[in-house]
Design an enzyme around this catalytic site. Structure first.
Site, PDB file in Angstrom:
ATOM      1  N   TYR A 127      44.551 -10.728  86.741  1.00  0.00           N
ATOM      2  CA  TYR A 127      45.513  -9.711  86.284  1.00  0.00           C
ATOM      3  C   TYR A 127      45.866  -8.757  87.420  1.00  0.00           C
ATOM      4  CZ  TYR A 127      47.540  -6.073  83.270  1.00  0.00           C
ATOM      5  OH  TYR A 127      48.378  -5.149  82.684  1.00  0.00           O
ATOM      6  N   LYS A 158      49.532  -7.831  89.253  1.00  0.00           N
ATOM      7  CA  LYS A 158      50.140  -6.500  89.216  1.00  0.00           C
ATOM      8  C   LYS A 158      50.330  -5.918  90.622  1.00  0.00           C
ATOM      9  CE  LYS A 158      50.813  -6.336  84.801  1.00  0.00           C
ATOM     10  NZ  LYS A 158      52.192  -6.330  84.264  1.00  0.00           N
TER      11      LYS A 158
END
Ligand SMILES: NC(=O)c1ccc[n+]([C@@H]2O[C@H](COP(=O)([O-])OP(=O)(O)OC[C@H]3O[C@@H](n4cnc5c(N)ncnc54)[C@H](O)[C@@H]3O)[C@@H](O)[C@H]2O)c1
Length: 285
Positions: free
Chosen positions: A155, A159
């Protein structure tokens, strides 16, 4: 962009959470809103709800991992409303676990939605905004895009990539002197359904039955659920985005413990010291 009234916004991941709050807030400014999402029923429900609140809406089922879907989204938008002024590349999913154990399916799924989804949005919509010489791009990154933490490698990678991509886009548009703004939205924990992201994982990218599941991965999943349950209301995040568009502000950051964690990371880099693990937890002091 100062004036929203009568203009057109497209929001991906608009059936839930931050995307739905963004769609509602933009509609509240008098914008026509195109809601895009992969989750059909929730998408229809969201569009009906906003229409019931007086908004002019269009719902387009869109899988942001598929470039042709995003092109079709732009075509449907232009056919219906004739222009696009704000594009929120917001759809995203979360998965946690140990970096060396995450199966390739996790990488393909998360990078597909969180990063390629934004890439497709930029490739499709920025030429339209440039042609108009008016508009604003909002890319949803995360405070996970300005910090680093254990058990969230996939993740966090997606990002950080969205943030770097958005910064490059900002520089390019500024060098052109284009009247197209960019904001990178970096929220803290927000009360949404992100902890139930698996609901939209496509079958061909499901975790293999024999994929290792470490204790750390299970703990992280529980921690995410607890964090979003006590998270910031999505409406607060949407209000920050409206201000950022109006003020032409790039970084839309969270304050408090997350901001301190970001500053610690920047200080690590500045001093060339090893990464400090600074969990973004409020101490109450
Ligand atoms: N909730 C948080 O704590 C938090 C914090 C920082 C950043 N974010 C980011 O905010 C964004 C919105 O997430 P949220 O928290 O509102 O979660 P959410 O699960 O409530 O909403 C995400 C939406 O994205 C949609 N989506 C998933 N895959 C898709 C695909 N392939 N194509 C189109 N739509 C797809 C889902 O159907 C859902 O409606 C994400 O990019 C997320 O990473 C969330």
């Amino acid at each position: 962009m100062k004036d929203f009234n009568g203009k057109v916004a497209v929001v991906t991941g608009a059936a839930s959470g931050i995307g739905l709050a963004l769609a509602r807030a933009l509609a509240g400014q008098g914008m026509k809103v195109v809601l895009a999402d992969v989750e059909d029923e929730a998408l229809r429900g969201a569009a009906e709800t906003l229409a019931g609140e007086g908004a002019e809406t269009l719902a387009v089922r869109t899988d942001v991992t598929v470039a042709d879907d995003v092109s079709a989204l732009a075509e449907r938008t232009l056919d219906r409303f004739g222009a696009v002024h704000v594009i929120c590349n917001n759809a995203g999913v979360f998965t946690g676990g140990l970096t060396w154990e995450a199966p390739l399916e996790d990488w393909e799924w998360v990078m597909g939605v969180n990063l390629l989804g934004v890439v497709h949005g930029i490739r499709t919509f920025v030429p339209i905004l440039l042609e108009q010489d008016e508009g604003h791009v909002v890319n949803t990154a995360s405070m996970a895009g300005v910090t680093s933490m254990p058990f969230t490698g996939v993740y966090c990678t997606s990002k950080h990539a969205v943030l770097a991509l958005s910064e490059s886009l900002y520089h390019e548009l500024a060098l052109r002197g284009a009247k197209v703004g960019v904001s990178a939205l970096c929220p803290e924990e927000v009360a949404t359904r992100i902890d139930r992201s698996e609901r939209n994982r496509p079958d061909h990218l499901k975790r293999p039955a024999d994929a290792p599941e470490s204790a750390e991965g299970v703990v992280m999943q529980e921690a995410i659920t607890q964090a979003v349950n006590r998270g910031t209301p999505p409406e607060t995040i949407a209000a920050r985005v409206l201000d950022a568009i109006r003020d032409e502000r790039f970084y839309v950051l969270s304050d408090g413990a997350w901001r301190r964690a970001c500053e610690t990371r920047l200080e690590d880099i500045r001093l060339g010291r090893n990464p400090t693990f600074s969990p973004p937890v409020e101490t109450g002091s």
